[in-house]
Design an enzyme around this catalytic site. Sequence first.
Site, PDB file in Angstrom:
ATOM      1  N   HIS A  61       1.687   4.512  -2.938  1.00 30.57           N
ATOM      2  CA  HIS A  61       1.804   5.972  -2.852  1.00 30.57           C
ATOM      3  C   HIS A  61       3.060   6.455  -3.581  1.00 30.57           C
ATOM      4  CE1 HIS A  61      -1.555   6.666  -0.226  1.00 30.57           C
ATOM      5  NE2 HIS A  61      -1.103   5.844   0.708  1.00 30.57           N
ATOM      6  N   GLU A 121      -5.768   7.122  -1.143  1.00 27.45           N
ATOM      7  CA  GLU A 121      -5.652   5.938  -0.290  1.00 27.45           C
ATOM      8  C   GLU A 121      -6.363   4.737  -0.922  1.00 27.45           C
ATOM      9  OE1 GLU A 121      -3.780   5.625   2.252  1.00 27.45           O
ATOM     10  OE2 GLU A 121      -3.225   7.729   2.481  1.00 27.45           O
ATOM     11  N   HIS A 138       0.838  -1.201   0.000  1.00 27.77           N
ATOM     12  CA  HIS A 138       0.000   0.000   0.000  1.00 27.77           C
ATOM     13  C   HIS A 138       0.878   1.257   0.000  1.00 27.77           C
ATOM     14  CE1 HIS A 138      -3.368   2.653   1.347  1.00 27.77           C
ATOM     15  NE2 HIS A 138      -2.383   3.254   1.992  1.00 27.77           N
ATOM     16  N   GLU A 139       1.879   1.282   0.878  1.00 22.51           N
ATOM     17  CA  GLU A 139       2.766   2.447   0.941  1.00 22.51           C
ATOM     18  C   GLU A 139       3.583   2.593  -0.342  1.00 22.51           C
ATOM     19  OE1 GLU A 139       2.188   4.482   3.196  1.00 22.51           O
ATOM     20  OE2 GLU A 139       0.940   3.131   4.381  1.00 22.51           O
TER      21      GLU A 139
END
Length: 422
Positions: free
Chosen positions: A281, A357, A277-278
């Site tokens: 970004h 997100e 997930h990070e």
Amino acid sequence: MKKLLYWTLAIYVLYGIGMAWYLLGVADISIPPQWKGTSADPATFLTPKELELSGEYSRWKDLLFFLSIPYEWLIYFGLLAFGVAQALRTWVKRAAKWVPIQSALYAFWLSLITTALLLPIQFAVYHLSRTYGVSTQSLASWFRDRMTDFFIHTVLLVLTATVLYWLIRRFERRWWLYAWMLCVPFMIFFMFIQPVIIDPLYNEFYPLKDKKLETKILALASKANIPAEHVFEVNMSEKTNALNAYVTGIGSHARIVLWDTTLQRLNEDEVLFVMAHEMGHYVMKHIYWGLAGYIVLAFFGLWLVGKLIGWSLARWGRCIGIRRLSDIASFPLLLLLVSLLNFAASPLVNTVSRYEEHAADRYAIELTGNKEAAISSFQKLTKAGLSEVNPPLVVKIFRYTHPTMLERIVFLKEYAPPLQEE
């Protein structure tokens, strides 16, 4: 002005009663019927006691948030209405002859006063999280963090007041434009130094201790074409039981950071999903898009502040003894307007953040392909932080920078991987 302040206080009390009635009484946080009994239903992964505590904690935390924002506005308004802002201006003029020093002294004392007045509500937030077992931080540690906050806030406020009022005196009409032009490199510089200078003032950062896990994370980064060399771990277990991971900084100082609580509570597959997930970004350049967005918002915000403060002083300046914007006593009014506009812009900022997100969630599940680990990681995040799965709409609009847990888990449950080309 004093009568206006008293009316404002009365409205604030009524507002507080109304928010308490809504958040603690009538707000609907129930799960839609179609998701009851599924992995999106907190009753399936929280005990009855945890479910009760989650509801209580979230509602009180939300109430304190909605009380704290207008409370800050009341502080600035009160300083102007009771003449404190003007008396402080008179004192700094006697204390120093050089105008920039007067601005710096004014900003320092203003920071000290506002920090002291905001401390009770900040302590209430701390006490609430300690009472419900989310925070593990000692009172001494919490106070050290508040002192660090004060130091950083004061330095920034002194720099802002000194430079801003020099610009106002030098460029009476276009000060806001030149202020924005200076804001741009400062925001870039601040994001560059935050991971290596600011963040370590609060917590201890070090390379990930679990080298086997780090190897797997770096392999995942390589799969995503991310030139990562290290994953950082931060010691948060002495302050909280909540879980988190994040991306911060820009350029060579960009960091992917895992809280040690995340490593303690999640299994390997769940940690890999969180890291993916990070990485999403990073790959989608959300940090840079966010920076660009803040630069645009700063332009329109400063322009609007310039218009509003000019109108306010023309309308009420004589009543409060401030005739010109170049008077340093107008600084609380300027900060009041900035705070009001920040709050007004928060629904837009939060909406963009929730979109990013969600995009990172999609990227993570496509990269890892492990739906079960993704869902269980969100369930554990909810459990550790006593988070609401389906918060009231007004809370979501003004507070949530991430999709709600209900939205995130439902997305994962309904997710179908894209068809692979033959």
